[in-house]
Each structure stands twice: as structure tokens, then as C-alpha cells.
Design a protein around this motif. Structure first.
Motif, PDB file in Angstrom:
ATOM      1  N   ALA A  67     -17.464  -9.023   5.680  1.00  0.00           N
ATOM      2  CA  ALA A  67     -17.839 -10.368   5.231  1.00  0.00           C
ATOM      3  C   ALA A  67     -18.755 -11.014   6.259  1.00  0.00           C
ATOM      4  N   ASN A  68     -19.701 -11.797   5.803  1.00  0.00           N
ATOM      5  CA  ASN A  68     -20.614 -12.462   6.723  1.00  0.00           C
ATOM      6  C   ASN A  68     -19.992 -13.696   7.377  1.00  0.00           C
ATOM      7  N   ASN A  69     -18.729 -13.991   7.045  1.00  0.00           N
ATOM      8  CA  ASN A  69     -18.067 -15.132   7.680  1.00  0.00           C
ATOM      9  C   ASN A  69     -16.955 -14.692   8.628  1.00  0.00           C
ATOM     10  N   GLY A  70     -17.005 -13.441   9.113  1.00  0.00           N
ATOM     11  CA  GLY A  70     -16.160 -13.064  10.230  1.00  0.00           C
ATOM     12  C   GLY A  70     -14.964 -12.178   9.966  1.00  0.00           C
ATOM     13  N   TRP A  71     -14.862 -11.511   8.855  1.00  0.00           N
ATOM     14  CA  TRP A  71     -13.745 -10.594   8.649  1.00  0.00           C
ATOM     15  C   TRP A  71     -14.239  -9.270   8.105  1.00  0.00           C
ATOM     16  N   ARG A  72     -13.396  -8.261   8.272  1.00  0.00           N
ATOM     17  CA  ARG A  72     -13.671  -6.928   7.729  1.00  0.00           C
ATOM     18  C   ARG A  72     -12.360  -6.244   7.428  1.00  0.00           C
ATOM     19  N   ALA A  73     -12.405  -5.288   6.494  1.00  0.00           N
ATOM     20  CA  ALA A  73     -11.191  -4.562   6.125  1.00  0.00           C
ATOM     21  C   ALA A  73     -11.546  -3.122   5.777  1.00  0.00           C
ATOM     22  N   ASP A  74     -10.663  -2.211   6.138  1.00  0.00           N
ATOM     23  CA  ASP A  74     -10.778  -0.812   5.740  1.00  0.00           C
ATOM     24  C   ASP A  74     -10.090  -0.643   4.398  1.00  0.00           C
ATOM     25  N   LEU A  75     -10.736   0.093   3.487  1.00  0.00           N
ATOM     26  CA  LEU A  75     -10.231   0.263   2.131  1.00  0.00           C
ATOM     27  C   LEU A  75     -10.078   1.753   1.810  1.00  0.00           C
ATOM     28  N   PRO A  76      -8.983   2.355   2.222  1.00  0.00           N
ATOM     29  CA  PRO A  76      -8.809   3.779   1.948  1.00  0.00           C
ATOM     30  C   PRO A  76      -8.557   4.083   0.473  1.00  0.00           C
ATOM     31  N   THR A  77      -8.217   3.082  -0.334  1.00  0.00           N
ATOM     32  CA  THR A  77      -7.876   3.318  -1.741  1.00  0.00           C
ATOM     33  C   THR A  77      -9.024   2.996  -2.682  1.00  0.00           C
ATOM     34  N   LEU A  78     -10.236   2.860  -2.188  1.00  0.00           N
ATOM     35  CA  LEU A  78     -11.341   2.416  -3.035  1.00  0.00           C
ATOM     36  C   LEU A  78     -11.653   3.375  -4.168  1.00  0.00           C
ATOM     37  N   ASP A  79     -11.494   4.661  -3.984  1.00  0.00           N
ATOM     38  CA  ASP A  79     -11.908   5.613  -5.006  1.00  0.00           C
ATOM     39  C   ASP A  79     -10.720   6.269  -5.715  1.00  0.00           C
ATOM     40  N   THR A  80      -9.622   5.540  -5.868  1.00  0.00           N
ATOM     41  CA  THR A  80      -8.431   6.124  -6.481  1.00  0.00           C
ATOM     42  C   THR A  80      -8.228   5.727  -7.931  1.00  0.00           C
ATOM     43  N   GLY A  82      -7.540   2.696  -8.982  1.00  0.00           N
ATOM     44  CA  GLY A  82      -6.806   1.435  -9.024  1.00  0.00           C
ATOM     45  C   GLY A  82      -7.595   0.369  -8.304  1.00  0.00           C
ATOM     46  N   PRO A  83      -6.952  -0.741  -7.986  1.00  0.00           N
ATOM     47  CA  PRO A  83      -7.670  -1.762  -7.227  1.00  0.00           C
ATOM     48  C   PRO A  83      -8.027  -1.233  -5.846  1.00  0.00           C
ATOM     49  N   ALA A  84      -9.125  -1.700  -5.298  1.00  0.00           N
ATOM     50  CA  ALA A  84      -9.501  -1.364  -3.930  1.00  0.00           C
ATOM     51  C   ALA A  84      -8.633  -2.209  -3.012  1.00  0.00           C
ATOM     52  N   SER A  85      -7.874  -1.586  -2.141  1.00  0.00           N
ATOM     53  CA  SER A  85      -6.997  -2.375  -1.275  1.00  0.00           C
ATOM     54  C   SER A  85      -6.939  -1.779   0.117  1.00  0.00           C
ATOM     55  N   GLY A  86      -6.595  -2.633   1.072  1.00  0.00           N
ATOM     56  CA  GLY A  86      -6.506  -2.192   2.459  1.00  0.00           C
ATOM     57  C   GLY A  86      -6.067  -3.321   3.363  1.00  0.00           C
ATOM     58  N   ILE A  87      -6.292  -3.113   4.650  1.00  0.00           N
ATOM     59  CA  ILE A  87      -5.916  -4.120   5.650  1.00  0.00           C
ATOM     60  C   ILE A  87      -7.133  -4.437   6.515  1.00  0.00           C
ATOM     61  N   GLY A  88      -7.115  -5.636   7.075  1.00  0.00           N
ATOM     62  CA  GLY A  88      -8.239  -6.059   7.896  1.00  0.00           C
ATOM     63  C   GLY A  88      -7.845  -7.125   8.886  1.00  0.00           C
ATOM     64  N   ARG A  89      -8.857  -7.700   9.502  1.00  0.00           N
ATOM     65  CA  ARG A  89      -8.646  -8.721  10.524  1.00  0.00           C
ATOM     66  C   ARG A  89      -9.823  -9.687  10.530  1.00  0.00           C
ATOM     67  N   TRP A  90      -9.493 -10.951  10.726  1.00  0.00           N
ATOM     68  CA  TRP A  90     -10.509 -11.974  10.968  1.00  0.00           C
ATOM     69  C   TRP A  90     -10.918 -11.836  12.426  1.00  0.00           C
ATOM     70  N   ARG A  91     -12.185 -11.684  12.693  1.00  0.00           N
ATOM     71  CA  ARG A  91     -12.656 -11.454  14.058  1.00  0.00           C
ATOM     72  C   ARG A  91     -13.629 -12.520  14.544  1.00  0.00           C
ATOM     73  N   ASP A  92     -13.868 -13.503  13.781  1.00  0.00           N
ATOM     74  CA  ASP A  92     -14.875 -14.483  14.151  1.00  0.00           C
ATOM     75  C   ASP A  92     -14.331 -15.438  15.205  1.00  0.00           C
ATOM     76  N   GLU A  93     -14.727 -15.215  16.449  1.00  0.00           N
ATOM     77  CA  GLU A  93     -14.287 -16.093  17.539  1.00  0.00           C
ATOM     78  C   GLU A  93     -15.287 -17.210  17.822  1.00  0.00           C
ATOM     79  N   ARG A  94     -16.406 -17.212  17.074  1.00  0.00           N
ATOM     80  CA  ARG A  94     -17.414 -18.255  17.286  1.00  0.00           C
ATOM     81  C   ARG A  94     -16.848 -19.633  16.973  1.00  0.00           C
ATOM     82  N   VAL A  95     -15.998 -19.687  15.965  1.00  0.00           N
ATOM     83  CA  VAL A  95     -15.376 -20.947  15.570  1.00  0.00           C
ATOM     84  C   VAL A  95     -13.870 -20.712  15.487  1.00  0.00           C
TER      85      VAL A  95
END
Length: 145
Positions: A67-80, A82-95
Motif C-alpha cells: 500500500a502507498n500509505n505504509g503497509w504491506r502483507a504477504d499473501l501465500p493463498t492468492l492462487d488457491t 479462495g479469497p487472497a489472505s495473509g498477514i502484514g504490518r504497518w511500517r509507516d513511521e513517518r507519521v
């Protein structure tokens, strides 16, 4: 009135009802290509963000959404299929906001109308979780006149 026209109306009516009911159900993409690329946010319960975008990229482990607003997630289930799902973290320390540095789970599905629906559950570290919902549409990538 004969039975044949009535039976025909029932068949057509049943088909229309079936189409109407299934059209409202979420459609899960079966292929990674359905998700890959840039999507623009068109709605959220976390406040408007007219410049927010996400991008799905293929990786050796599946895919990642950035995301361009400071988060990212890995999606190991994208091609299964079903819904694309995974875990991530907000990393934007600018604000410094309530989500800075927090982990989350996220899922995406195509809703059948061309929109991508997102549900993100953020761990608030207070024992409570906050749910962020968003909807996205494909970013226009054509040429301008």
C-alpha cells in the motif's frame, strides 16, 4: 391458459431468480492474474483517502500487496481459488498513528461487480482488534488524450 406457457414462464423466472441470487455472492478469483496490478481505494470505514492505492505483485512464495500509505502483507493463498489472505504490518513511521508498527491479518475478494473488497483485522495490543474494511477498483492505466 395451457400448462406449456406456464411451465416456460416458471423456467425463465427460475433462471432469473438464480442469476439474481448468485450475482450478489462474492466471487473469488481462481487465478493470481485477477489480482495483480494497481488498485485505487474507493471506500473505507477508516476515513477517506483519495490517493490510497494498493499493488499486488507476484513473488516466489505467492504474492505481496503493498500500500502507498505504509503497509504491506504477504499473501501465500492468492492462487488457491479462495479469497487472497495473509498477514502484514504497518511500517509507516513517518507519521505516528494508532496503526504504526502494528501487525494485521488481511483478506481480499472480488465482489463480482469489478470491485475488490478488503477486510483487515489490526492487533491493537490492548486485547482488542480493530477491523478496517475497504473497497478498491482497478487503476486506469490507459493513455490520456
Amino acid at each position: 391458459m395451457s400448462a406449456k406457457p406456464l411451465l416456460m414462464r416458471l423456467r425463465i423466472g427460475g433462471l432469473a431468480t438464480t442469476l439474481a441470487v448468485t450475482a450478489g455472492l462474492p466471487v473469488h478469483a481462481a487465478e493470481m492474474a485477477d489480482f495483480l496490478g494497481v488498485w485505487e481505494q474507493v471506500g473505507t470505514n477508516a476515513g477517506p483517502c483519495p490517493t490510497c492505492q494498493i499493488e499486488f505483485q507476484k513473488t516466489p512464495q505467492g504474492a505481496v500487496v503493498i500500500a502507498n500509505n505504509g503497509w504491506r502483507a504477504d499473501l501465500p493463498t492468492l492462487d488457491t481459488g479462495g479469497p487472497a489472505s495473509g498477514i502484514g504490518r504497518w511500517r509507516d513511521e513517518r507519521v505516528a498513528t494508532w496503526v504504526s508498527g502494528r501487525s494485521f491479518s488481511v483478506s481480499f475478494y472480488l465482489d463480482g461487480s469489478g470491485l475488490l473488497a478488503m477486510t483487515m483485522t489490526v492487533d491493537t495490543s490492548s486485547g482488542r482488534q480493530s477491523v478496517v474494511r475497504g473497497s478498491y477498483r482497478r487503476a486506469w492505466q490507459g493513455m490520456s488524450a
